[in-house]
Motif scaffolding. Structure first.
Motif, mmCIF file in Angstrom:
data_model
loop_
_atom_site.group_PDB
_atom_site.id
_atom_site.type_symbol
_atom_site.label_atom_id
_atom_site.label_comp_id
_atom_site.label_asym_id
_atom_site.label_seq_id
_atom_site.Cartn_x
_atom_site.Cartn_y
_atom_site.Cartn_z
ATOM 1 N N PHE A 1 0.802 -1.430 -0.027
ATOM 2 C CA PHE A 1 -0.007 -0.042 0.081
ATOM 3 C C PHE A 1 0.849 1.221 0.044
ATOM 4 O O PHE A 1 0.746 2.079 1.088
ATOM 5 N N ARG B 1 -16.423 -1.408 10.963
ATOM 6 C CA ARG B 1 -15.314 -1.732 11.784
ATOM 7 C C ARG B 1 -15.272 -1.314 12.984
ATOM 8 O O ARG B 1 -14.746 -1.935 13.818
ATOM 9 N N ASP C 1 -7.820 2.957 -2.849
ATOM 10 C CA ASP C 1 -7.712 4.367 -2.546
ATOM 11 C C ASP C 1 -6.683 5.377 -3.451
ATOM 12 O O ASP C 1 -5.748 4.994 -4.056
ATOM 13 N N ASN D 1 -2.718 -5.341 -3.108
ATOM 14 C CA ASN D 1 -2.983 -4.325 -4.300
ATOM 15 C C ASN D 1 -1.964 -4.596 -5.472
ATOM 16 O O ASN D 1 -2.528 -4.282 -6.743
ATOM 17 N N GLN E 1 -8.581 -5.053 -3.583
ATOM 18 C CA GLN E 1 -8.103 -5.982 -2.500
ATOM 19 C C GLN E 1 -8.934 -6.381 -1.648
ATOM 20 O O GLN E 1 -9.795 -5.674 -1.247
ATOM 21 N N SER F 1 -2.524 0.765 8.841
ATOM 22 C CA SER F 1 -2.526 0.256 7.627
ATOM 23 C C SER F 1 -3.262 0.799 6.563
ATOM 24 O O SER F 1 -3.966 0.199 5.727
ATOM 25 N N GLY F 2 -3.420 2.381 6.623
ATOM 26 C CA GLY F 2 -4.160 3.084 5.689
ATOM 27 C C GLY F 2 -5.675 2.466 6.084
ATOM 28 O O GLY F 2 -6.448 2.455 4.989
ATOM 29 N N MET F 3 -6.039 2.177 7.123
ATOM 30 C CA MET F 3 -7.385 1.575 7.499
ATOM 31 C C MET F 3 -8.292 2.890 7.505
ATOM 32 O O MET F 3 -8.102 3.339 8.376
ATOM 33 N N SER F 4 -9.150 2.645 6.665
ATOM 34 C CA SER F 4 -10.449 3.753 6.744
ATOM 35 C C SER F 4 -11.223 3.357 7.789
ATOM 36 O O SER F 4 -11.676 2.291 8.256
ATOM 37 N N PHE G 1 -4.506 -7.776 4.572
ATOM 38 C CA PHE G 1 -5.355 -6.829 5.027
ATOM 39 C C PHE G 1 -6.539 -7.283 5.665
ATOM 40 O O PHE G 1 -7.013 -6.902 6.786
ATOM 41 N N THR H 1 -11.016 -4.694 1.910
ATOM 42 C CA THR H 1 -11.264 -3.187 1.582
ATOM 43 C C THR H 1 -12.366 -2.743 1.593
ATOM 44 O O THR H 1 -13.287 -3.070 0.895
ATOM 45 N N THR H 2 -12.424 -1.122 1.865
ATOM 46 C CA THR H 2 -13.534 -0.341 1.337
ATOM 47 C C THR H 2 -13.667 -0.329 -0.070
ATOM 48 O O THR H 2 -14.881 -0.484 -0.726
ATOM 49 N N TYR I 1 -8.466 7.793 7.295
ATOM 50 C CA TYR I 1 -7.731 6.578 7.965
ATOM 51 C C TYR I 1 -7.515 6.768 9.599
ATOM 52 O O TYR I 1 -7.323 7.820 10.000
#
Ligand code: GLN
Length: 231
Positions: free
Chosen positions: A20, A84, A165, A147, A124, A76-79, A59, A127-128, A193
């Protein structure tokens, strides 16, 4: 096993999925995990008096790893999403992002999300982007573990588009040397994030939030931001 917010714990175990860029990735010929998230996570940990141990986890395996106690925090660039947030506790947002589309350079039939109807889309897993792609009418969504695999499938012509993203798509176009690809359409879904810990670890969330505030105040956040995104 002691939770990371006791005074005895010195090491903060951080989990991230490493395809990512520029948030978390490995540069060629370098085993180290680098990126905006990695620098920020280390700075936050240091601010709280911890050193870090970084683990590369798929992920879709990050939340289970947190719940199992194998890691103390996800960066981890997690939205931050409602879904969640039912399972895990997010810090305050540390980066504004959103989803976008990448197609091949010569594709003129897809110019926005609406055009993805009935198309083959690579995303991926977990993911969102995967979630949004699945909502698109008649779309054939293929979910990859990384990704990099999603982008490779686009390059190979196995799919018509990648939904991912925006900053990561931008990095792919500018830094990977990929010439035959472009970003199309407006940004979809404003997302932010957050760093995430278990719901039980309220003390750690508070410390992380405080550390983020301090790093923003003392210019360290800005320094890390400029390093990875420029001005
Ligand atoms: N921000 C997206 C999400 O939270 C993608 C994150 C990622 O692939 N590392 O689902």
């Amino acid at each position: 096993q002691k939770p990371a917010d006791t005074n005895k714990a010195k090491v903060l175990k951080i989990g991230a999925e490493m395809t990512f860029p520029p948030f978390e990735f490995q540069e060629e010929g370098n085993k180290e995990y680098v990126g905006f998230d990695m620098d920020l996570a280390k700075a936050v940990a240091k601010q709280m008096g911890y050193t870090t141990e970084i683990q590369n986890i798929g992920f879709d395996g990050l939340i289970p790893a947190l719940e199992a106690g194998n890691i103390d925090m996800i960066v981890s660039g997690m939205s931050i999403t409602e879904e969640r947030s039912k399972k895990i506790a997010f810090s305050k947002p540390y980066y504004k992002s959103g989803l976008s589309i990448v197609v091949k350079g010569d594709n003129n039939s897809i110019t926005n999300f609406k055009d993805l109807e009935g198309k083959r889309i690579a995303v991926q897993i977990g993911t969102t982007g995967a979630e949004e792609a699945r909502k698109i009418k008649d779309a054939k969504v293929r979910e990859y573990n990384s990704n990099s695999e999603a982008y490779m499938e686009l390059k190979a012509g196995g799919v018509d588009a990648v939904v991912n993203d925006l900053p990561v798509n931008e990095y792919y176009l500018t830094k990977s040397g990929e010439k035959n690809a472009k970003i199309v359409g407006d940004i979809m879904n404003a997302e932010e994030y957050g760093m995430a810990v278990t719901k039980k670890n309220t003390e750690l969330v508070e410390k992380v939030n405080k550390a983020i505030d301090e790093l923003k105040k003392n210019g360290e956040y800005e320094k890390i931001y400029v390093k990875w995104f420029g001005k």
